[in-house]
Design a protein around this motif. Structure first.
Motif, PDB file in Angstrom:
ATOM      1  N   UNK A 105      41.216  32.524  31.982  1.00 45.34           N
ATOM      2  CA  UNK A 105      41.388  31.126  31.592  1.00 45.34           C
ATOM      3  C   UNK A 105      42.295  31.078  30.376  1.00 45.34           C
ATOM      4  N   UNK A 106      43.355  30.285  30.458  1.00 46.32           N
ATOM      5  CA  UNK A 106      44.249  30.103  29.324  1.00 46.32           C
ATOM      6  C   UNK A 106      44.846  28.704  29.422  1.00 46.32           C
ATOM      7  N   UNK A 107      45.881  28.447  28.654  1.00 52.17           N
ATOM      8  CA  UNK A 107      46.525  27.145  28.691  1.00 52.17           C
ATOM      9  C   UNK A 107      47.781  27.156  27.860  1.00 52.17           C
ATOM     10  N   UNK A 108      48.699  26.257  28.193  1.00 54.18           N
ATOM     11  CA  UNK A 108      49.922  26.075  27.410  1.00 54.18           C
ATOM     12  C   UNK A 108      49.943  24.648  26.895  1.00 54.18           C
ATOM     13  N   UNK A 113      49.820  20.118  21.481  1.00 55.85           N
ATOM     14  CA  UNK A 113      48.863  19.016  21.562  1.00 55.85           C
ATOM     15  C   UNK A 113      48.430  18.624  22.980  1.00 55.85           C
ATOM     16  N   UNK A 114      49.255  18.896  23.968  1.00 52.69           N
ATOM     17  CA  UNK A 114      48.951  18.430  25.320  1.00 52.69           C
ATOM     18  C   UNK A 114      48.833  19.655  26.227  1.00 52.69           C
ATOM     19  N   UNK A 115      47.596  19.953  26.668  1.00 50.73           N
ATOM     20  CA  UNK A 115      47.360  21.212  27.370  1.00 50.73           C
ATOM     21  C   UNK A 115      47.578  21.108  28.877  1.00 50.73           C
ATOM     22  N   UNK A 116      48.367  22.071  29.389  1.00 48.69           N
ATOM     23  CA  UNK A 116      48.477  22.306  30.819  1.00 48.69           C
ATOM     24  C   UNK A 116      47.644  23.546  31.103  1.00 48.69           C
TER      25      UNK A 116
END
Length: 609
Positions: A105-108, A113-116
């Motif tokens: 699990x990760x995210x960009x 401020x706005x996670x994908x």
């Protein structure tokens, strides 16, 4: 996703632009030779030359020496921290490839401020905002339980690949807008997100930062932030194209309408205008003529910043022409086209011609401009849709579903006796009845039958999800004089005879055919979790030296016992039952590599992607 308290990084943005040495508006590719493109971070982040996931173990990635791959390996002892780029961005396209560990699990975060969301969502049938490619939800602790999370956006369909395979994402982002006093006047927006070649989001408005943002304020520019405190993940080919260049505009537009057919721009000077006038915007809605007319537009193109500008002109059912600053940008050609010109700031005379001759289309014209630092933007009437739009004819597969059609392959050629099989698990495939082989498989939605069923159609359908192609179609079985003999490109001389197919109680087909005097039953089956397509081939009266062509790719390597990785980590092949034979990896035609399996009675393997 990030449920931990936000990391305070006030002042991070200040001065970051000084670290971006690329020219304004140039695409920036993070070199990944070391960690210098990023702010100092935890020891869990490192640079590697390659990475490999373990499909049997959660949150495990093995690395190899070299450069070009950014890897995060958090552990129970070292939880890991988020990674921030030195560069900052406003409007931008961000693209990158990433590889998830099993269960990771990760995210960009755009602008931090706005996670994908980046997640191992392999095979999940109904994704939500926390799954791979989702736009993560916002959060408000003051709301009642069950309502604290809001405004999350799930991907349209799950087109995620298996852990251990490279996935590609492209995000088109529009930053929030502020007035001179710093007050926000327009929300940020995700213009689109493509995952593995499939659009999963379009035009999504973001009212504010998502949960776990670096700060809850919004800014014109901010860094890219990669979540580092949850799971093992790898990245490569991270690229950012900033936008913000002021777009050119058309002004002082005038038009003249001429009746008749015109073969060249010079013909217009010989004709007499039937009508003329002024325009506020470029449009074809200025004549009641349906056909055999030409509209000549003149005006000025105001350019505010120097650069190379690319123009696209659409004129359905006729010819188009574009001249800017006295230079021909597009010749007088069918349906318009594209052209480029380098322009300095200033005003340039512009001439546009639209000659309509075909009665199958409605009068229309569209002109757009793009360039480095400038998204493609309409210069014509935005309310005018180009051409005759058609509602797509989509075929869903809520249960096992079969559809016969032609299928066109990117490697060339048309499969004329194709049958596509859809499943409720969201994993589908196309079988070539002329060669007894699987030509493509895909994840997500089932089929677009518009090319086949709209009006006269051309008889073809196409997948609507993330497609894995298997090269040029050719027989799956062949008799080889030796292990190095070339594979037959067609079934000529093999005695191939299709014998149709039978279906089981769940409407899953088993294909039957004869080849080399052998009787073959070919039973592809989608697993219950939607993660793999297992193929079981049973043969009666098999001849000597019969081989099954299991896979083809630029490279095929055995990653673990019986598990092969194909190409640049494009898919896995797992040999489940070799019938006592030893799989063979050999050089194929055109610089490819082939995975073959000698067969006499039965062979079973699985395709995982």
């Amino acid at each position: 996703m990030n449920h931990s308290p936000s990391l305070s990084v006030r002042g991070l943005v200040c001065g970051c632009l000084l670290l971006c040495t690329a020219p304004a508006w140039a695409q920036t590719a993070l070199p990944l030779t070391d960690l210098s493109p990023f702010k100092p971070a935890s020891k869990t982040w490192r640079i590697a030359g390659d990475v490999q996931a373990d499909l049997a173990a959660a949150n495990v990635l093995k690395t190899a020496g070299g450069t070009g791959v950014l890897v995060n390996l958090p552990t129970d002892k070292e939880h890991g921290q988020d990674l921030f780029t030195n560069l900052v961005h406003g409007d931008a396209d961000v693209e990158f490839e990433y590889l998830m560990a099993k269960g990771s699990n990760s995210g960009l975060y755009l602008q931090g401020r706005y996670e994908i969301q980046l997640h191992d969502s392999w095979g999940k049938q109904r994704p939500y905002s926390g799954d791979n490619g989702g736009i993560y939800e916002r959060w408000d602790d003051s709301k009642p339980e069950g309502q604290k999370g809001y405004e999350g956006h799930a991907p349209r369909q799950n087109v995620s690949k298996a852990p251990g395979l490279w996935q590609k994402m492209r995000i088109s982002f529009q930053a929030p807008r502020f007035d001179a006093s710093g007050k926000k006047i327009e929300n940020a927006r995700i213009l689109s997100i493509q995952l593995n070649g499939v659009t999963i989001h379009e035009n999504v408005e973001l009212s504010g930062p998502t949960r776990g943002a670096m700060e809850n304020n919004e800014v014109p520019q901010g860094p890219i932030r990669i979540q580092g405190d949850h799971g093992a993940v790898a990245f490569r080919n991270i690229k950012l194209m900033p936008f913000g260049k002021q777009q050119p505009s058309l002004k002082d537009l005038q038009y003249s309408v001429y009746q008749g057919q015109f073969e060249a721009p010079a013909d217009v000077a010989k004709a007499k205008a039937a009508a003329s006038g002024k325009l506020l915007q470029l449009s074809a809605a200025i004549t009641t003529l349906a056909n055999d007319f030409l509209i000549a537009y003149t005006g000025k193109l105001e350019v505010k910043e120097q650069g190379d500008y690319n123009f696209r002109l659409g004129v359905p059912g006729g010819k188009g022409y574009l001249k800017v600053g006295g230079k021909e940008v597009m010749p007088f050609s069918e349906r318009g086209g594209t052209g480029s010109i380098s322009l300095a700031p200033g005003e340039y005379p512009v001439e546009i011609l639209y000659a309509k001759t075909a009665n199958w289309a409605k009068p229309n014209i569209q002109l757009s401009v793009s360039g480095t630092g400038l998204r493609e933007t309409l210069l014509s009437d935005p309310a005018a849709a180009l051409g005759n739009l058609v509602d797509p004819i989509l075929v869903e597969a809520p249960q096992n579903t079969m559809l016969r059609s032609f299928v066109d392959l990117p490697s060339g050629g048309r499969v004329t006796h194709a049958i596509s099989i859809g499943s409720a698990e969201g994993l589908h495939y196309t079988y070539d009845l002329d060669n007894g082989t699987i030509v493509q498989a895909w994840r997500g939605s089932f089929l677009d039958a518009t090319p086949m069923w709209h009006e006269r159609g051309d008889g073809s359908s196409k997948p609507t999800g993330m497609v894995q192609y298997f090269g040029k179609t050719m027989p799956a079985l062949a008799v080889l004089a030796d292990a190095n003999a070339a594979w037959k490109a067609d079934s000529v001389g093999t005695g191939f005879r299709p014998k149709g197919y039978s279906v089981d109680k769940e409407d899953r087909p088993t294909f039957m055919y004869q080849i080399y005097g052998a009787q073959v039953q070919d039973a592809p089956r989608v697993s219950a979790n939607g993660q793999e397509l297992q193929r079981s081939i049973t043969i009666d009266n098999a001849p000597a030296n019969l081989y099954l062509r299991v896979a083809e790719g630029k490279d095929i390597r055995e990653q673990s016992k019986g598990l092969y990785v194909v190409g640049d980590k494009e898919l896995f092949i797992r040999i489940d039952d070799a019938g006592g034979a030893t799989p063979l990896v050999r050089n194929g035609a055109g610089g490819t590599t082939e995975l073959l399996l000698p067969v006499s009675k039965k062979a079973v393997y699985a395709i995982l992607f």
